[in-house]
Design a protein around this motif. Sequence first.
Motif, PDB file in Angstrom:
ATOM      1  N   THR A  75     -76.838  -1.590 -26.355  1.00 30.16           N
ATOM      2  CA  THR A  75     -77.512  -0.824 -27.378  1.00 30.16           C
ATOM      3  C   THR A  75     -78.502  -1.165 -28.104  1.00 30.16           C
ATOM      4  OG1 THR A  75     -75.214   0.477 -27.225  1.00 30.16           O
ATOM      5  CG2 THR A  75     -76.874   1.164 -28.988  1.00 30.16           C
ATOM      6  N   ILE A  76     -79.505  -0.385 -28.523  1.00 35.56           N
ATOM      7  CA  ILE A  76     -80.460  -0.752 -29.416  1.00 35.56           C
ATOM      8  C   ILE A  76     -80.277   0.425 -30.652  1.00 35.56           C
ATOM      9  CG2 ILE A  76     -82.964  -0.541 -30.031  1.00 35.56           C
ATOM     10  CD1 ILE A  76     -83.270  -1.621 -27.200  1.00 35.56           C
ATOM     11  N   VAL A  77     -80.393  -0.025 -31.748  1.00 41.32           N
ATOM     12  CA  VAL A  77     -80.179   0.930 -32.870  1.00 41.32           C
ATOM     13  C   VAL A  77     -81.484   1.148 -33.647  1.00 41.32           C
ATOM     14  CG1 VAL A  77     -78.995   1.218 -35.249  1.00 41.32           C
ATOM     15  CG2 VAL A  77     -77.592   0.412 -33.086  1.00 41.32           C
ATOM     16  N   VAL A  78     -81.661   2.185 -33.957  1.00 47.54           N
ATOM     17  CA  VAL A  78     -83.150   2.637 -34.494  1.00 47.54           C
ATOM     18  C   VAL A  78     -82.868   3.526 -35.932  1.00 47.54           C
ATOM     19  CG1 VAL A  78     -83.814   4.447 -33.143  1.00 47.54           C
ATOM     20  CG2 VAL A  78     -85.549   3.217 -34.605  1.00 47.54           C
ATOM     21  N   GLY A  79     -83.361   3.212 -36.807  1.00 50.12           N
ATOM     22  CA  GLY A  79     -82.907   4.160 -38.212  1.00 50.12           C
ATOM     23  C   GLY A  79     -84.224   5.045 -38.517  1.00 50.12           C
ATOM     24  N   VAL A  80     -84.002   6.331 -38.812  1.00 48.37           N
ATOM     25  CA  VAL A  80     -84.819   7.198 -38.886  1.00 48.37           C
ATOM     26  C   VAL A  80     -84.575   8.111 -40.424  1.00 48.37           C
ATOM     27  CG1 VAL A  80     -85.398   7.801 -36.393  1.00 48.37           C
ATOM     28  CG2 VAL A  80     -83.282   9.105 -37.606  1.00 48.37           C
ATOM     29  N   ASP A  81     -85.496   8.527 -40.915  1.00 51.11           N
ATOM     30  CA  ASP A  81     -85.485   9.480 -42.221  1.00 51.11           C
ATOM     31  C   ASP A  81     -86.350  10.621 -42.227  1.00 51.11           C
ATOM     32  OD1 ASP A  81     -87.950   8.659 -42.474  1.00 51.11           O
ATOM     33  OD2 ASP A  81     -87.588   7.096 -44.015  1.00 51.11           O
ATOM     34  N   GLY A  82     -86.811  11.110 -41.154  1.00 48.75           N
ATOM     35  CA  GLY A  82     -87.668  12.360 -40.953  1.00 48.75           C
ATOM     36  C   GLY A  82     -89.233  12.005 -41.085  1.00 48.75           C
ATOM     37  N   SER A  83     -89.686  10.672 -41.465  1.00 51.38           N
ATOM     38  CA  SER A  83     -90.997  10.547 -41.583  1.00 51.38           C
ATOM     39  C   SER A  83     -91.786  10.214 -40.319  1.00 51.38           C
ATOM     40  CB  SER A  83     -91.035   9.313 -42.600  1.00 51.38           C
ATOM     41  OG  SER A  83     -90.590   8.093 -41.948  1.00 51.38           O
ATOM     42  N   GLY A  84     -93.031  10.363 -40.345  1.00 44.76           N
ATOM     43  CA  GLY A  84     -93.717  10.107 -39.110  1.00 44.76           C
ATOM     44  C   GLY A  84     -93.689   8.703 -38.530  1.00 44.76           C
ATOM     45  N   THR A  85     -93.501   7.769 -39.575  1.00 40.47           N
ATOM     46  CA  THR A  85     -93.293   6.447 -39.402  1.00 40.47           C
ATOM     47  C   THR A  85     -91.997   5.990 -38.697  1.00 40.47           C
ATOM     48  OG1 THR A  85     -92.602   5.780 -41.590  1.00 40.47           O
ATOM     49  CG2 THR A  85     -94.928   5.416 -41.075  1.00 40.47           C
ATOM     50  N   ALA A  86     -90.913   6.680 -39.281  1.00 42.80           N
ATOM     51  CA  ALA A  86     -89.727   6.613 -38.537  1.00 42.80           C
ATOM     52  C   ALA A  86     -89.598   7.137 -36.991  1.00 42.80           C
ATOM     53  CB  ALA A  86     -88.503   7.100 -39.422  1.00 42.80           C
TER      54      ALA A  86
END
Length: 142
Positions: A4-15
């Motif tokens: 598994t690869i985990v990625v964090g997001v926050d709603g921004s374009g960069t995320a």
Amino acid sequence: MTGTIVVGVDGSGTAKKAAEAARDLAAAVGASLHVVSAFDSDRTEVFGSGSDQWIVSDADGAEQVARTVADSLAGDVKVTYSAARGKPAEALIKEAERLSARMIVVGNRRMRGIGRVLGSVANSVAHNATCDVYIANTYDAD
């Protein structure tokens, strides 16, 4: 590489750009992708009246962000999502450990200028994760 690869997001374009890089990496190495959005408080609000009430919390908002991004990435890669309590770097690391992830993908937002001195999510994850960390170039995404 499987796992598994985990990625964090926050709603921004960069995320979102980091999540797309994570999806492409997962597809290339045959891994699944887990999208995480962090929340740092237990604020809840109750809406409605009488028996028609809805409870909305920060956790719900974070899960919605993760779900929206996960849905946009669906395709050749198995994509799951969750909300995780804590500051973004801590939440990502805990979620990666919980899932025995092989890698965490983060964007390089705030790694230039004063942000580099004060710290960033990518910097914190890179220095504290127990798995591999991939820092995606997300400049010019916002």
